[in-house]
Enzyme design. Structure first.
Site, short mmCIF file in Angstrom:
data_model
loop_
_atom_site.label_atom_id
_atom_site.label_comp_id
_atom_site.label_asym_id
_atom_site.label_seq_id
_atom_site.Cartn_x
_atom_site.Cartn_y
_atom_site.Cartn_z
N TYR A 1 27.05 27.25 36.78
CA TYR A 1 25.59 26.62 36.59
C TYR A 1 25.21 26.25 34.96
O TYR A 1 23.61 26.11 34.94
CB TYR A 1 24.94 27.28 37.18
CG TYR A 1 25.46 27.55 38.75
CD1 TYR A 1 25.58 26.19 39.66
CD2 TYR A 1 26.06 28.23 39.36
CE1 TYR A 1 25.67 26.48 40.96
CE2 TYR A 1 27.10 28.25 40.46
CZ TYR A 1 26.47 27.52 41.24
OH TYR A 1 26.93 27.04 42.61
N ASP B 1 34.79 31.07 36.50
CA ASP B 1 34.88 29.38 37.40
C ASP B 1 35.61 28.82 37.38
O ASP B 1 36.72 29.04 36.12
CB ASP B 1 33.60 29.22 37.82
CG ASP B 1 32.59 28.87 39.42
OD1 ASP B 1 33.50 27.80 39.82
OD2 ASP B 1 32.23 29.36 40.42
N ASP B 2 35.79 27.47 38.21
CA ASP B 2 36.32 26.36 38.21
C ASP B 2 36.46 25.68 36.50
O ASP B 2 35.62 25.99 35.44
CB ASP B 2 35.55 25.04 38.97
CG ASP B 2 36.71 23.67 38.89
OD1 ASP B 2 37.89 24.20 38.66
OD2 ASP B 2 36.37 22.45 39.94
N LYS C 1 35.75 34.85 44.38
CA LYS C 1 35.02 33.63 44.67
C LYS C 1 36.21 32.65 45.18
O LYS C 1 37.18 31.49 44.80
CB LYS C 1 34.18 32.77 43.76
CG LYS C 1 33.22 32.20 44.20
CD LYS C 1 32.58 31.39 43.07
CE LYS C 1 31.56 29.82 43.55
NZ LYS C 1 30.88 29.64 42.37
N ASP D 1 36.72 28.91 47.00
CA ASP D 1 35.77 28.08 47.35
C ASP D 1 36.85 27.21 48.40
O ASP D 1 37.65 26.86 48.50
CB ASP D 1 35.38 27.42 46.00
CG ASP D 1 34.41 26.62 45.99
OD1 ASP D 1 33.42 26.20 47.14
OD2 ASP D 1 33.41 26.72 45.03
N CYS E 1 32.82 30.21 50.56
CA CYS E 1 32.12 29.63 49.51
C CYS E 1 33.05 28.44 50.50
O CYS E 1 34.15 27.91 50.52
CB CYS E 1 31.92 29.11 47.50
SG CYS E 1 31.30 28.40 47.32
N ASP F 1 25.22 24.82 46.86
CA ASP F 1 24.94 24.90 45.41
C ASP F 1 23.32 24.38 44.72
O ASP F 1 22.16 23.69 44.91
CB ASP F 1 25.15 24.09 44.48
CG ASP F 1 26.93 24.45 44.40
OD1 ASP F 1 27.28 24.98 45.38
OD2 ASP F 1 28.30 24.30 44.02
C1 9PG Z 1 33.55 24.83 41.31
C2 9PG Z 1 32.42 24.74 42.33
C3 9PG Z 1 31.35 26.18 42.15
C4 9PG Z 1 30.15 25.91 42.90
C5 9PG Z 1 30.69 25.67 44.17
C6 9PG Z 1 31.27 24.26 44.49
O1 9PG Z 1 29.17 17.85 46.84
N1 9PG Z 1 29.38 18.13 46.39
O2 9PG Z 1 29.89 17.41 45.30
C7 9PG Z 1 29.97 19.77 45.90
C8 9PG Z 1 30.66 20.49 44.40
C9 9PG Z 1 31.06 21.51 43.68
C10 9PG Z 1 30.30 22.33 44.39
C11 9PG Z 1 29.62 22.04 46.17
C12 9PG Z 1 29.61 20.87 46.71
O3 9PG Z 1 30.66 23.82 44.24
O4 9PG Z 1 29.48 25.47 45.75
O5 9PG Z 1 29.25 27.17 43.06
O6 9PG Z 1 32.34 26.89 42.43
O7 9PG Z 1 32.46 24.48 43.78
O8 9PG Z 1 33.89 23.23 41.32
#
Ligand code: 9PG
Length: 502
Positions: free
Chosen positions: A179, A208-209, A314, A316, A357, A376
């Site tokens: 974040y 993270d990513d 984590k 996802d 997640c 998020d």
């Molecule tokens: C990494 C992220 C973080 C985050 C996760 C997840 O709707 N969307 O486009 C969308 C994109 C990313 C996302 C959630 C929704 O976040 O929750 O904490 O790890 O992936 O890419």
């Protein structure tokens, strides 16, 4: 010919319900019903429906029955990122696993599945459950009526008995890279941050990513030239447990996994690929976790990450394995997902901490230590374009995150519930003090404390405030559905009730 079971007349806490089910047996304060479909005809005037979304980011809240929200205007390719596609089609009065009705006095009638692949729908007068759990000829349900907190607590107890609960120590305090930096992370930057936070009271330092080659290719990219093992050792040397993000059930077209194993991807009856969403500039797909080779690959991937030295994973975008599809083995989406998550747990070992997640919620119980229970957060209150423009309540925003997290706090006895990060920085933060406070209050209520604030973005007083918050233990009392007292101070979440454009 299918016979319809006779209605059972049940007396529950002073009301009489007509129930069609294979059987109905009293169980503590409620009833256990059995049946692939069950219907509960009730006599009271319900005003709200408790809609439980399919996965972490999916809308979970009380919705007024006389104000149905329209279906999202997001394109179909994005639907699975929002919710179960079937639930978007019958939006909003269908819940995943559980549904409940609330009357004007706050009394609640709850119908909750005790197996997987179940949905609960409502009209004004009937709650209906349908479950396709292939493990069970006659799936079980829990039916209860009474005060809201009591019926949800009773349902949670039943879920624990049926799906299990991990015995985890209190939730860790986490620094997470997402974040602040998003995918813009590299070795030098991460080591600098590690140095900057090493004197703060975090338990886990989580990357993270942004470290991987592609979704599907879980090896390190060129931004981390010393590799992920070296990074894990540096994190340990700074005194933290090691955390790493991965999305082991999704595949991007640019990955070698996509080129090498087209038969591992989820497809429809016609053999066409099913999009799991659109992110990072392309569509992406889900893996068929009923395929033995896929399960083997998942095990190897997780074992590799564990061997690098990461203890906190984590995981996802997990919903992608649970989408409706034609699979190698003909089982429901959540059952397939659970096979995948079991393979993860087996390879990770009992001592790994798994945070799921973007994950189907009920089918993660007993396997995950923690689940993200909302969308998020962002350092911004609302996401109006997505909410009012597209009728999508799952987009990143603090308000969306608080709404669904609040709606899922009843899960707390079953696993650690992650409300996502809070902020102490005012830099690059568009929220006012009260909005930031409410987000931190949610961290206090859940007991799950995480932030992405960069040490360089915190002034000395913000850094001190973060450090004392990480060490704080507070007394939390629930005052009502939208109100808590934290050490005697009111935390008022009524703002989450506003769902529609006025
Ligand atoms: C990494 C992220 C973080 C985050 C996760 C997840 O709707 N969307 O486009 C969308 C994109 C990313 C996302 C959630 C929704 O976040 O929750 O904490 O790890 O992936 O890419």
């Amino acid at each position: 010919m299918k016979t319809t079971p006779p209605p059972h007349l049940l007396n529950l806490n002073g009301i009489t319900l007509a129930v069609s089910a294979d059987s109905a047996t009293p169980s503590g304060p409620g009833y256990i019903l059995k049946g692939s479909t069950v219907n509960v005809l009730h006599p009271f005037s319900a005003v709200d429906f408790y809609r439980h979304g399919f996965h972490s980011w999916s809308l979970s809240t009380w919705i007024p029955l006389d104000r149905p929200l329209p279906q999202t205007r997001q394109p179909k390719v994005a639907w699975s990122m929002l919710d179960h596609v079937g639930m978007i089609q019958s939006f909003p009065f269908t819940g995943s696993g559980v549904g409940a009705l609330r009357d004007a006095e706050g009394r609640v009638l709850l119908l909750g599945a005790l197996g997987l692949d179940a949905f609960v729908k409502t009209t004004d007068t009937v709650l209906s459950g349908s479950c396709t759990d292939s493990d069970k000829a006659s799936p079980a349900w829990f039916l209860a009526f009474g005060a809201e907190d009591e019926v949800f607590a009773q349902y949670a107890k039943q879920l624990e008995d049926h799906l299990g609960r991990r015995k985890s120590p209190p939730p860790p305090r986490i620094w997470c890279s997402w974040y602040s930096l998003f995918t813009d992370i590299d070795e030098t930057g991460i080591l600098q941050i590690l140095e900057g936070v090493k004197d703060l009271s975090f338990d886990v330092f989580q990357i993270d990513d942004g470290w991987q080659l592609a979704m599907g290719d879980w090896d390190v990219n060129a931004k981390f030239p010393s590799g992920m093992s070296a990074m894990a050792r540096r994190i340990q040397a700074a005194g933290f447990q090691t955390g790493l993000w991965l999305a082991p059930f999704i595949v991007q077209p640019k990955s070698s996994l996509y080129r090498d194993h087209p038969d591992w991807l989820l497809r429809d009856e016609q053999g066409d690929l099913i999009p799991a969403g659109h992110c990072w500039g392309s569509v992406f797909y889900g893996l068929d976790t009923t395929h033995p080779d896929v399960l083997k690959w998942i095990g190897e991937t997780i074992a590799r990450v564990r061997a690098w030295g990461y203890d906190y994973l984590k995981l996802d975008f997990l919903y992608a394995a649970a989408m409706p599809a034609k699979r190698h083995r003909n089982v429901g989406g959540e059952e397939a997902y659970r096979l995948g998550l079991e393979a993860v747990r087996k390879a990770a070992g009992d001592d790994a901490y798994l945070l799921v997640c973007g994950a189907p919620i009920l089918s993660s119980l007993g396997l995950a230590d923690a689940a993200r229970i909302g969308p998020d957060v962002t350092p911004m209150w609302d996401n109006e374009d997505r909410v009012f423009g597209l009728q999508d309540f799952t987009g990143p925003s603090t308000l969306n995150a608080l709404r669904t997290t609040l709606g899922r706090l009843w899960l707390k006895p079953l696993l650690h519930v992650d409300p996502d990060v809070f902020f102490f920085r005012q830099r690059y933060n568009l929220m006012n003090p009260a909005q930031n406070q409410l987000l931190r209050d949610m961290a206090t209520i859940t007991g799950f404390k995480a932030t992405s604030d960069l040490p360089a973005w915190l002034d000395p007083s913000e850094r001190d405030a973060l450090e004392s918050f990480l060490n704080e233990t507070s007394t939390v009392t629930k005052l009502g559905p939208y109100e808590y007292a934290i050490d005697g101070r009111l935390a008022d979440f009524h703002c989450v009730r506003k769902l529609w454009a006025e």
